[in-house]
Scaffold this motif. Structure first.
Motif: not given
Length: 196
Positions: A4-6, A74-75, A80-81, A143-147
């Motif tokens: 991923a590139n963010i 990072l999340g 995305e990856a 929150r961003e990863l959903g973990a």
């Protein structure tokens, strides 16, 4: 390749991130917060993630915006990856000793973001890093990863060791969770049929 590139640009921070989940632990990290650089280097090295991360934030205010926005980026990069999460183990855990310190890091990439930390960090600052930002970092990442991310301190009193054990242990636990299940490489690891 799970990559991923963010890029995230706000009035408070400008962050770029390049991630390869299936890497070797190479990292180039510049956040303008020395201790956070060190923790992210350890996270990437012990998780064997290739990570390039550059952050230009309003550190003259404090490190809060920079640390939280890095965790957001990072999340999102891991999310995305991982795509639809097909084939991942989903769960990961590590009991990590760091000298007198012992920390449990555990997570479930469930689609539901929550971070539960039980840490006794006595120092308010380690180098140029406010230790209250440890929780802010993992809350934003979860929150961003959903973990569901759990960090539980079992022993220890040195603040540097406690935080370092968290980042190392989390790297190891996350590496286990995102690993491909060789017995079911094409399955979504949920009875619902979806994690997202």
């Amino acid at each position: 390749m799970r990559t991923a590139n963010i890029t995230r640009n706000t009035s408070e921070t400008k962050i770029t991130c390049k991630l390869n989940i299936d890497g070797t632990g190479k990292q180039q990290i510049k956040t303008k917060i020395g201790f956070l650089d060190h923790m992210l280097e350890l996270f990437a090295r012990h998780g064997r993630f290739d990570l390039e991360l550059n952050a230009d934030g309003d550190v003259w205010v404090d490190g809060h915006h920079t640390a939280e926005d890095i965790a957001i980026v990072l999340g999102r990069a891991f999310s995305e990856a991982l795509g639809d999460r097909r084939g991942i183990i989903r769960y990961g855990s590590m009991i990590l000793p760091m000298d007198e310190t012992l920390v449990v890091a555990a997570l479930d990439i469930s689609g539901r973001g929550i971070a539960c930390l039980n840490l006794a960090i006595s120092a308010q600052r380690i180098g140029d890093f406010d230790t209250e930002l440890v929780e802010e970092f993992f809350v934003a990442f979860a929150r961003e990863l959903g973990a569901a991310i759990h960090l539980q301190q079992l022993a220890g009193k040195n603040s540097h060791h406690i935080v370092e054990a968290c980042f190392k242990g989390f790297g190891r636990a996350l590496a286990d969770a995102v690993a491909i299940n060789q017995l079911a490489p094409d399955e979504i690891p949920s009875t619902k049929g979806t994690i997202l």
